[in-house]
Design a protein around this motif. Structure first.
Motif, short mmCIF file in Angstrom:
data_model
loop_
_atom_site.label_atom_id
_atom_site.label_comp_id
_atom_site.label_asym_id
_atom_site.label_seq_id
_atom_site.Cartn_x
_atom_site.Cartn_y
_atom_site.Cartn_z
N ALA C 239 0.84 -1.20 0.00
CA ALA C 239 0.00 0.00 0.00
C ALA C 239 0.88 1.25 0.00
N VAL C 240 1.97 1.21 0.79
CA VAL C 240 2.87 2.36 0.84
C VAL C 240 3.61 2.52 -0.49
N SER C 241 4.07 1.40 -1.05
CA SER C 241 4.72 1.45 -2.37
C SER C 241 3.81 2.11 -3.38
N ALA C 242 2.53 1.72 -3.33
CA ALA C 242 1.58 2.23 -4.32
C ALA C 242 1.44 3.74 -4.18
N LEU C 243 1.38 4.20 -2.93
CA LEU C 243 1.24 5.65 -2.70
C LEU C 243 2.49 6.38 -3.21
N PHE C 244 3.66 5.83 -2.91
CA PHE C 244 4.90 6.44 -3.38
C PHE C 244 4.90 6.48 -4.91
N ALA C 245 4.55 5.33 -5.51
CA ALA C 245 4.61 5.22 -6.97
C ALA C 245 3.67 6.22 -7.60
N GLY C 246 2.48 6.37 -7.00
CA GLY C 246 1.52 7.29 -7.59
C GLY C 246 1.93 8.73 -7.40
N LEU C 247 2.33 9.09 -6.17
CA LEU C 247 2.39 10.51 -5.84
C LEU C 247 3.78 11.13 -5.83
N LEU C 248 4.75 10.46 -5.17
CA LEU C 248 5.94 11.21 -4.76
C LEU C 248 6.73 11.79 -5.92
N ILE C 299 9.44 -4.01 -12.08
CA ILE C 299 9.08 -3.65 -13.46
C ILE C 299 8.27 -2.36 -13.44
N VAL C 300 7.28 -2.31 -12.53
CA VAL C 300 6.44 -1.11 -12.49
C VAL C 300 7.25 0.09 -12.02
N SER C 301 8.22 -0.11 -11.11
CA SER C 301 9.06 1.01 -10.67
C SER C 301 9.80 1.62 -11.84
N PHE C 302 10.35 0.77 -12.71
CA PHE C 302 11.04 1.31 -13.88
C PHE C 302 10.06 1.97 -14.84
N GLN C 303 8.84 1.43 -14.88
CA GLN C 303 7.84 2.06 -15.74
C GLN C 303 7.47 3.45 -15.24
N THR C 339 -2.81 1.70 -9.36
CA THR C 339 -3.62 0.51 -9.62
C THR C 339 -2.73 -0.69 -9.90
N LEU C 340 -1.67 -0.48 -10.69
CA LEU C 340 -0.77 -1.60 -10.99
C LEU C 340 -0.15 -2.16 -9.72
N PHE C 341 0.31 -1.26 -8.84
CA PHE C 341 0.90 -1.74 -7.59
C PHE C 341 -0.12 -2.49 -6.75
N LEU C 342 -1.35 -1.96 -6.72
CA LEU C 342 -2.37 -2.62 -5.89
C LEU C 342 -2.72 -3.99 -6.46
N VAL C 343 -2.75 -4.12 -7.80
CA VAL C 343 -3.00 -5.44 -8.39
C VAL C 343 -1.86 -6.39 -8.04
N ALA C 344 -0.62 -5.88 -8.11
CA ALA C 344 0.52 -6.72 -7.73
C ALA C 344 0.37 -7.19 -6.29
N GLY C 345 -0.17 -6.29 -5.42
CA GLY C 345 -0.39 -6.67 -4.03
C GLY C 345 -1.39 -7.80 -3.91
N ILE C 346 -2.46 -7.76 -4.73
CA ILE C 346 -3.45 -8.85 -4.68
C ILE C 346 -2.80 -10.16 -5.15
N ALA C 347 -1.99 -10.08 -6.23
CA ALA C 347 -1.31 -11.28 -6.71
C ALA C 347 -0.42 -11.87 -5.62
N ILE C 422 4.68 -5.14 -20.59
CA ILE C 422 3.40 -5.47 -19.97
C ILE C 422 2.97 -6.88 -20.34
N ILE C 423 3.17 -7.22 -21.63
CA ILE C 423 2.77 -8.55 -22.09
C ILE C 423 3.57 -9.62 -21.36
N ARG C 424 4.83 -9.31 -21.04
CA ARG C 424 5.62 -10.29 -20.27
C ARG C 424 4.95 -10.60 -18.94
#
Lengths: 142, 115, 504
Positions: C239-248, C299-303, C339-347, C422-424
């Motif tokens: 959840a924290v990663s997702a917030l950082f990824a989205g906002l910071l 992967i998402v961090s680099f994206q 959203t991508l981070f949160l989906v990764a969290g569900i996975a 993404i396809i990977r």
């Protein structure tokens, strides 16, 4: 490092801590138009508690404080934010300084203000956060 | 006075960068501390070194008598000092914990998250 | 109403203080977290409505008139960013209910979350560049602490890189502020804009502009100083990663947008050319880094870095269309990344790993999750009818109209490589069969129920719906971005609103 028991240190600390706390309140109150203020007063007060921690250890300091330093910081931050609000009652922009001059029996007129409230908030926040950091370091040491 | 301060700022920046480029974490933090001091000194010097009285207007007057110092840079630097004090206090706790976890004072051993 | 611009800052500050006071009572803190971020979203929406109706909303704190006091000023860009902050805060708070470990909550997850949001909205709404520095530091201190809660080895290593590089950037920022004050004697952004326009020292101004560019570029994660970002963003709880990824990192991009449209427009051919090169290289290195990774969060961090390139490209081209596209890109990318981070969290919740080789079979057992992944992922690659398509189209059209063929080529190539990366993820984590060595798949197969799972699905579904909405019904959002670009390109209204009668 944390060896409570040095006689000179513990005796002096008992003397110094009340003096430091008193001095910190003095610094806090004179801070409006003279050197001083909430931040430096908070540092003086937390220095007093840290000295106590060196002399008597973490447990004794926590017992002396009675409440968790994080709660002190929380109370301070709440006060500081709330000090923005009195201005709204008088239709000014937030954080505008408001002064009240109530007179008390025996003492006479005293000056209260929202900046004072803010300063007290800063004072408590500084004490709380300093002690949180130092106590967590000292606990790691023990 | 300004040239002297400029040289001092330059030396402080150089020392800070040198310290930050070492491998030791402790030296990294010392470097960061020096860097914040250098930035504050730069701020102080760039905003003008003037000899002046405290900027307090005497009672009854409309403007201060004589030359006064500019209070704003001092207030700003004080704010910056307080902030870097807080951040560095946190950084000290951090390197202590990092040392406990990694068991080494060496940035080269901290590359788990890099690959 | 001038209170509107202070409320999105005061509210999270107060909530942070109250959660700190209630640090023994986790239930209360959770309620404060969800309701408080909801209130923040409402306050930000109110602000956006005020700005849309009345133009730039200005508040002089403590009644000290500009340029002497601290001024808060919200234009369409700042207000929209505040709305996104509220939205992300709410999504993260709900998701945190199910995912944040108890120990993290006890050590201050909730107060720090509020403090972080206060720092971010403060940075978006302030009209004073020194105050921007202060909010940056508030945000950074809160994020340092959130990053290290838990104290695992990877977190410590990531945090040291994060702290060192961000402090370096703060100090460059502070030095630039000192020189700015020395040159112009003011730090109010509107006043500064007026004085810089009248100044006659192009060389010194360009040096100053470069210092701000480096400082904000580090915070935004732009080429070449981005490596702290993928080294640290994946280490805290998701959840924290997702917030950082989205906002910071977007706060850094926002500051670049603010400073390089309002203040430093004296030599667009020089400063914005550098930004254009940085944009192209950021895109390309980001996506190439993503291709080399085998862990979803990395992967998402680099994206994230790659997307920063598109935002900078919009700013660097400096035409109304490109700026509007860039801002729309910021807005939609914030939602896509979280959203991508949160989906990764569900996975991770279902299969216990973020590594691609340990994942599989997600589409077979959880087709809904597959759809919820594809919406942000394809939006990231820029496929219609999703929000990423609209934003990318606008930016690239801006580049073509300017006949900047090099950056157009890089942008399109990056889009293609993004699709591949993404396809990977899709092919390995979702499409192929569950790996034989996967253990503990009870929840995935539906044999065991996980009571917290719906709290994780809820924010993901809402955000994915939003991405779809912006893609299909783009006109109002694009109109907002165009209006915001208009305000940025013609800063006179902003300057007049801030300085008011104080203008000479």
């Amino acid at each position: 490092m944390m060896q409570p028991g040095s006689l000179i240190l513990s005796t002096m600390t008992r003397l110094l801590l009340p003096l430091q706390l008193l001095f910190s309140v003095f610094m806090l109150l004179r801070g409006h138009d003279l050197p001083g203020g909430g931040f430096i007063a908070g540092l003086v007060a937390s220095a007093g508690f840290i000295l106590y921690l060196f002399a008597f250890g973490v447990a004794a300091t926590q017992a002396l404080l009675r409440i968790d330093p994080r709660e002190i910081a929380g109370a301070g931050l709440t006060l500081a934010v709330l000090s923005a609000l009195p201005a709204l009652l008088y239709g000014d922009p937030v954080f505008t300084a408001q002064w009240w001059h109530p007179s008390l029996p025996l003492i006479g007129e005293i000056k209260l203000s929202s900046p004072l409230l803010f300063d007290i908030g800063v004072y408590l926040t500084v004490i709380g956060s300093m002690l949180t950091i130092v106590i967590s370091l000292a606990e790691a040491e023990e | 006075m300004e040239p002297l301060m400029a040289v001092l700022v330059g030396i402080t920046f150089a020392t800070a960068v040198y310290m930050m480029l070492r491998r030791s974490i402790v030296k990294l933090i010392i470097g960061l501390t020096l860097l914040s001091n250098a930035a504050n000194l730069l701020f102080f010097t760039a905003s003008g070194l003037t000899r002046g009285a405290p900027p307090i207007i005497p009672e009854g007057a409309e403007q201060p008598a004589g030359a006064v110092a500019d209070p704003l840079p001092q207030a700003l630097i004080l704010t910056a000092i307080v902030i870097s004090f807080g951040v560095l206090a946190f950084a000290l706790v951090l390197i202590r914990k990092a040392y406990q976890v990694v068991q080494a004072d060496d940035l080269d051993q901290m590359k788990d998250t890099d690959t | 109403m001038n209170l509107a611009v202070a409320l999105p800052i005061l509210l999270p500050l107060l909530l942070g203080a109250l959660s700190l006071l209630a640090h023994r009572r986790l239930r209360l803190q959770r309620w404060l977290g969800v309701l408080g971020t909801g209130a923040l979203l409402a306050a930000a929406l109110w602000l956006l409505r005020c700005v849309a109706r009345e133009g730039v909303v200005v508040l002089h704190m403590g009644d000290w008139q500009a340029p002497f006091g601290i001024t808060l000023a919200a234009d369409l860009l700042g207000a929209s960013m505040a709305v996104l902050t509220g939205l992300l805060g709410l999504a993260t708070a709900v998701y945190s209910l199910a995912t944040t470990p108890r120990g993290h909550e006890q050590y201050g997850h909730w107060p720090l979350l509020h403090l972080l949001l206060a720092g971010v909205t403060g940075a978006f709404l302030t009209g004073d560049i020194f105050n921007l520095y202060v909010w940056f530091e508030v945000m950074l201190v809160a994020s340092f602490a959130l990053l290290t809660l838990g104290g695992e080895r990877a977190q410590m290593e990531g945090a040291i890189k994060y702290v060192a590089l961000n402090l370096l950037s703060s100090m460059i920022f502070l030095s630039a502020l000192g020189i700015t004050y020395g040159l112009f004697g003011t730090l109010n952004m509107a006043d500064l804009a007026a004085k810089v326009a009248a100044a006659d020292q192009p060389g010194l101004l360009s040096v100053l502009a470069a210092m701000y560019m480096v400082a904000f570029g580090i915070k935004a994660g732009a080429f070449p100083l981005f490596f702290w970002l993928p080294a640290s963003y994946h280490t805290p709880p998701v959840a924290v990663s997702a917030l950082f990824a989205g906002l910071l990192s977007k706060v850094g991009v926002y500051s670049l947008y603010r400073v390089f449209t309002l203040i430093f427009t004296h030599d667009v051919g020089y400063t914005h050319e550098i930004l254009l090169w940085a944009a192209g290289l950021t895109m390309l290195t980001g996506v190439l880094g993503a291709l080399a990774q085998t862990e979803i969060r990395r992967i998402v961090s680099f994206q994230i870095i790659s997307s920063i390139g598109y935002m900078l490209m919009g700013l660097a081209l400096f035409t109304p269309l490109a700026l509007a596209g860039g801002m729309l890109y910021i807005g939609q990318d914030i939602v896509v990344k979280i959203t991508l981070f949160l989906v990764a969290g569900i996975a991770f919740r279902l299969l216990g790993s973020y590594r691609l080789e340990a994942l599989g079979g997600l589409y077979r057992y959880r087709p809904l999750l597959g759809v919820l992944f594809l919406i942000p992922a394809l939006s990231l690659a820029g496929l219609p009818p999703l929000s990423g398509f609209i934003a990318k189209l606008a930016v690239v059209r801006g580049a073509i109209e300017e006949a900047s063929w090099g950056i157009t080529f890089v942008a399109l190539l990056t889009g293609l490589l993004t699709l591949y990366s993404i396809i990977r993820i899709w092919q390995q984590a979702f499409w192929r069969e569950l790996p034989a060595h996967a253990t503990d798949t009870g929840v995935l197969r539906g044999e065991r129920r996980d009571p917290g799972l719906w709290l994780m699905y809820l924010p993901v579904a809402v955000l994915a719906g939003l991405i779809l909405l912006v893609g299909v019904y783009a006109q109002p959002f694009f109109g907002l971005a165009e209006a915001a670009a208009g305000q940025l390109l013609d800063p006179q209204a902003y300057i007049d609103a801030v300085l008011g009668e104080a203008r000479p």
